[in-house]
Design a protein around this motif. Structure first.
Motif, PDB file in Angstrom:
ATOM      1  N   GLU A  11     -15.363   1.588   7.042  1.00  0.00           N
ATOM      2  CA  GLU A  11     -15.207   2.000   8.438  1.00  0.00           C
ATOM      3  C   GLU A  11     -14.148   1.167   9.154  1.00  0.00           C
ATOM      4  OE1 GLU A  11     -17.742   2.077  12.650  1.00  0.00           O
ATOM      5  OE2 GLU A  11     -18.751   1.586  10.757  1.00  0.00           O
ATOM      6  N   HIS A  12     -14.124  -0.121   8.897  1.00  0.00           N
ATOM      7  CA  HIS A  12     -13.229  -1.017   9.623  1.00  0.00           C
ATOM      8  C   HIS A  12     -11.963  -1.364   8.841  1.00  0.00           C
ATOM      9  CE1 HIS A  12     -16.298  -1.428  12.636  1.00  0.00           C
ATOM     10  NE2 HIS A  12     -17.164  -1.889  11.757  1.00  0.00           N
ATOM     11  N   ARG A  13     -11.778  -0.744   7.683  1.00  0.00           N
ATOM     12  CA  ARG A  13     -10.655  -1.116   6.825  1.00  0.00           C
ATOM     13  C   ARG A  13      -9.282  -0.953   7.500  1.00  0.00           C
ATOM     14  NH1 ARG A  13      -7.186  -0.711   2.642  1.00  0.00           N
ATOM     15  NH2 ARG A  13      -7.757  -1.867   0.741  1.00  0.00           N
ATOM     16  N   PRO A  14      -9.001   0.169   8.207  1.00  0.00           N
ATOM     17  CA  PRO A  14      -7.687   0.269   8.860  1.00  0.00           C
ATOM     18  C   PRO A  14      -7.423  -0.872   9.838  1.00  0.00           C
ATOM     19  CG  PRO A  14      -8.749   2.414   8.777  1.00  0.00           C
ATOM     20  CD  PRO A  14      -9.780   1.419   8.349  1.00  0.00           C
ATOM     21  N   LEU A  15      -8.429  -1.256  10.609  1.00  0.00           N
ATOM     22  CA  LEU A  15      -8.281  -2.382  11.538  1.00  0.00           C
ATOM     23  C   LEU A  15      -8.026  -3.673  10.765  1.00  0.00           C
ATOM     24  CD1 LEU A  15      -8.619  -3.913  14.272  1.00  0.00           C
ATOM     25  CD2 LEU A  15     -11.077  -3.927  13.799  1.00  0.00           C
ATOM     26  N   LEU A  16      -8.803  -3.925   9.728  1.00  0.00           N
ATOM     27  CA  LEU A  16      -8.677  -5.157   8.963  1.00  0.00           C
ATOM     28  C   LEU A  16      -7.323  -5.234   8.257  1.00  0.00           C
ATOM     29  CD1 LEU A  16     -12.256  -5.185   7.372  1.00  0.00           C
ATOM     30  CD2 LEU A  16     -11.480  -6.412   9.423  1.00  0.00           C
ATOM     31  N   LYS A 282       9.579  -4.178  -2.903  1.00  0.00           N
ATOM     32  CA  LYS A 282       8.987  -3.701  -1.653  1.00  0.00           C
ATOM     33  C   LYS A 282       8.966  -2.180  -1.596  1.00  0.00           C
ATOM     34  CE  LYS A 282      10.273  -7.824   0.966  1.00  0.00           C
ATOM     35  NZ  LYS A 282      10.933  -8.388   2.151  1.00  0.00           N
ATOM     36  N   LEU A 283       9.951  -1.550  -2.192  1.00  0.00           N
ATOM     37  CA  LEU A 283      10.039  -0.099  -2.106  1.00  0.00           C
ATOM     38  C   LEU A 283       8.978   0.616  -2.933  1.00  0.00           C
ATOM     39  CD1 LEU A 283      13.894   0.546  -2.183  1.00  0.00           C
ATOM     40  CD2 LEU A 283      12.351   0.617  -0.224  1.00  0.00           C
ATOM     41  N   HIS A 284       8.588   0.050  -4.064  1.00  0.00           N
ATOM     42  CA  HIS A 284       7.662   0.795  -4.932  1.00  0.00           C
ATOM     43  C   HIS A 284       6.260   0.874  -4.336  1.00  0.00           C
ATOM     44  CE1 HIS A 284       6.067  -3.051  -6.686  1.00  0.00           C
ATOM     45  NE2 HIS A 284       5.014  -2.312  -6.909  1.00  0.00           N
ATOM     46  N   ARG A 285       6.012   0.086  -3.253  1.00  0.00           N
ATOM     47  CA  ARG A 285       4.713   0.173  -2.585  1.00  0.00           C
ATOM     48  C   ARG A 285       4.816   0.905  -1.255  1.00  0.00           C
ATOM     49  NH1 ARG A 285       4.357  -5.409  -4.649  1.00  0.00           N
ATOM     50  NH2 ARG A 285       5.445  -6.072  -2.774  1.00  0.00           N
ATOM     51  N   ALA A 286       5.993   1.439  -0.933  1.00  0.00           N
ATOM     52  CA  ALA A 286       6.245   1.957   0.412  1.00  0.00           C
ATOM     53  C   ALA A 286       5.941   3.438   0.583  1.00  0.00           C
ATOM     54  CB  ALA A 286       7.708   1.695   0.813  1.00  0.00           C
ATOM     55  N   ASP A 287       5.558   4.129  -0.483  1.00  0.00           N
ATOM     56  CA  ASP A 287       5.374   5.576  -0.402  1.00  0.00           C
ATOM     57  C   ASP A 287       4.058   5.997   0.259  1.00  0.00           C
ATOM     58  OD1 ASP A 287       7.745   6.579  -1.278  1.00  0.00           O
ATOM     59  OD2 ASP A 287       7.165   6.656  -3.379  1.00  0.00           O
ATOM     60  N   ALA A 288       3.013   5.249   0.037  1.00  0.00           N
ATOM     61  CA  ALA A 288       1.701   5.641   0.563  1.00  0.00           C
ATOM     62  C   ALA A 288       1.655   5.498   2.076  1.00  0.00           C
ATOM     63  CB  ALA A 288       0.611   4.785  -0.069  1.00  0.00           C
ATOM     64  N   VAL A 289       1.119   6.514   2.747  1.00  0.00           N
ATOM     65  CA  VAL A 289       0.964   6.454   4.199  1.00  0.00           C
ATOM     66  C   VAL A 289      -0.214   5.537   4.512  1.00  0.00           C
ATOM     67  CG1 VAL A 289       0.511   7.738   6.315  1.00  0.00           C
ATOM     68  CG2 VAL A 289       1.890   8.777   4.506  1.00  0.00           C
ATOM     69  N   ARG A 290       0.020   4.516   5.331  1.00  0.00           N
ATOM     70  CA  ARG A 290      -1.010   3.542   5.668  1.00  0.00           C
ATOM     71  C   ARG A 290      -1.700   3.904   6.974  1.00  0.00           C
ATOM     72  NH1 ARG A 290      -1.738  -0.409   1.501  1.00  0.00           N
ATOM     73  NH2 ARG A 290       0.243  -0.504   0.393  1.00  0.00           N
ATOM     74  N   ALA A 291      -3.014   3.806   6.980  1.00  0.00           N
ATOM     75  CA  ALA A 291      -3.772   4.005   8.218  1.00  0.00           C
ATOM     76  C   ALA A 291      -3.810   2.667   8.946  1.00  0.00           C
ATOM     77  CB  ALA A 291      -5.185   4.469   7.906  1.00  0.00           C
ATOM     78  N   ILE A 292      -3.236   2.614  10.136  1.00  0.00           N
ATOM     79  CA  ILE A 292      -3.273   1.399  10.935  1.00  0.00           C
ATOM     80  C   ILE A 292      -4.055   1.680  12.212  1.00  0.00           C
ATOM     81  CG2 ILE A 292      -1.152   0.404  10.001  1.00  0.00           C
ATOM     82  CD1 ILE A 292       0.330   1.455  12.444  1.00  0.00           C
TER      83      ILE A 292
END
Length: 304
Positions: A11-16, A282-292
Motif C-alpha cells: 500500500e505504501h510502496r510508491p511513497l516509500l 542507468k538506461l537499462h532500468r529506465a523503461d519501467a513506469v514508476r509510481a511516485i
C-alpha cells in the motif's frame, strides 16, 4: 495468501520508493533500500504497529541515510558529470507540482549538494510535509537540531533551485518543435527555442561518448545537439516522446534499444536546460513506469 505485513508495505510502496529515490538519486539504490526495509518490516508483528505508514517511513529514511553515506564517495569518483538515474513517470505526475519539482533533474542535482542529514530533513519536511518532531524520530536527532538543519537546507536549496514548468501538452509541444528542427538541422529554429543561458548536461558515466562538462549558451547547445544527433543516430533510430522525472522528455531508440534519453526543462516557453543520459547502466532500468506518490500530507506541514 497475502499477509497484513505484505499488504501494508504494498500500500505504501510508491511513497516509500519516492522518499528513497529523492534521498538517493538512484532508482536502483532506492530499490535496494526498499528491499532492506521490507526485511526489517517483515520481522515485526504488523498488528502491534499503530501507524504502519509512519513506521515504514522511519525505517526507509534510516536505511536511505545509511546508504547515502556509502554512495557519496562513489559519486565523487564518477567519470564526467553525474546525473540522477532517470525514472519514467506517468504524464499526470506533473499535476502534483511540488512532487514534479522535487523529482526533477534540476532539484535532484541541488539535493546532491546537501549533506545526508540536510537532504533527509528537506525531503521529508518540504516535499512530504512531515513535522520536525516526526523527522527527529526518523533520523535520531533532537527536534531543535532538525529545525536548524531544515532552515539551513531550505536556504541552500532556494539559492540554487531552478524554475521550470512540469510536463504538459504545452511543454511537450515545445520539445516536439525542438526535435523537428534538430532532425532537419535548422540551427536558427533550434536557437529560437532555447533560452539564451540554456545549459546542456550529459552523463555517459565514462562508458559512452558524452560531454564531460556542461555546455552553456543557445548557440553552443544548438551545435552540440546537432553534433550528437549526427554521430549517435542512424536510419534505424526512432524518437519517442515520454515523461521522466515529471519532465517532458525524448527517448532515442536504435533497433528498439534505448541508447539516449533527454529530459527538457522549460521555462516561459523556452528550453532552459537539457539533461542527456547515455550511461547504459542507468538506461537499462529506465523503461519501467514508476509510481511516485507523496501520500497524505502530514498535519504539521507548516511548522517552520
Amino acid at each position: 495468501m497475502r499477509t497484513m505485513t505484505e499488504d501494508a508495505f504494498t500500500e505504501h510502496r510508491p511513497l516509500l520508493f519516492t522518499i528513497a529515490y529523492e534521498m538517493l538519486g538512484s532508482a536502483a539504490d532506492a530499490e535496494d533500500v526498499l528491499q532492506e526495509s521490507y526485511l526489517r518490516w517483515s520481522a515485526v508483528d504488523a498488528s502491534t504497529v499503530e501507524h504502519p505508514r509512519a513506521y515504514l517511513v522511519r525505517v526507509v529514511t534510516r536505511q536511505a541515510l545509511n546508504h547515502l553515506r556509502t554512495v557519496k564517495a562513489r559519486r565523487e569518483e564518477y567519470v564526467g558529470t553525474w546525473l540522477p538515474e532517470p525514472i519514467r513517470t506517468a504524464p499526470e505526475a506533473g499535476e502534483d507540482v511540488i512532487l514534479a519539482e522535487s523529482v526533477s533533474m534540476a532539484m535532484m542535482l541541488v539535493l546532491e549538494t546537501l549533506t545526508p542529514s540536510e537532504r533527509a530533513v528537506f525531503v521529508l519536511h518540504d516535499v512530504f510535509g512531515y513535522t520536525h518532531g516526526e523527522i527527529a524520530a526518523s533520523i535520531g536527532k533532537a527536534e531543535v537540531t532538525v529545525r536548524q538543519i531544515a532552515h539551513r537546507a531550505r536556504r541552500h536549496v532556494q539559492a540554487r533551485r531552478r524554475r521550470f514548468e512540469p510536463g504538459s501538452e504545452a511543454t511537450q509541444e515545445v520539445v516536439q518543435r525542438f526535435l523537428s528542427a534538430a532532425a532537419t538541422g535548422e540551427i536558427q529554429e533550434l536557437m529560437d527555442l532555447l533560452a539564451p543561458d540554456v545549459v546542456a548536461i550529459s552523463d555517459g558515466g565514462g562508458k559512452v561518448v558524452a560531454a564531460r562538462k556542461p555546455v552553456v549558451g543557445a548557440d553552443d547547445v544548438a551545435r552540440f545537439v546537432l553534433g550528437v544527433l549526427r554521430t549517435t543516430t542512424t536510419t534505424r533510430t526512432r524518437v519517442e516522446p515520454a515523461t521522466y522525472n515529471g519532465m517532458p522528455a525524448a527517448r532515442f531508440l536504435t533497433d528498439d534499444a534505448l541508447d539516449w534519453l533527454v529530459a527538457f526543462e522549460i521555462h516561459e516557453g523556452r528550453i532552459s536546460a537539457l539533461y542527456g543520459v547515455r550511461n547504459p547502466d542507468k538506461l537499462h532500468r529506465a523503461d519501467a513506469v514508476r509510481a511516485i506518490d507523496r501520500g497524505e500530507p502530514s498535519h504539521g506541514n507548516h511548522d517552520r
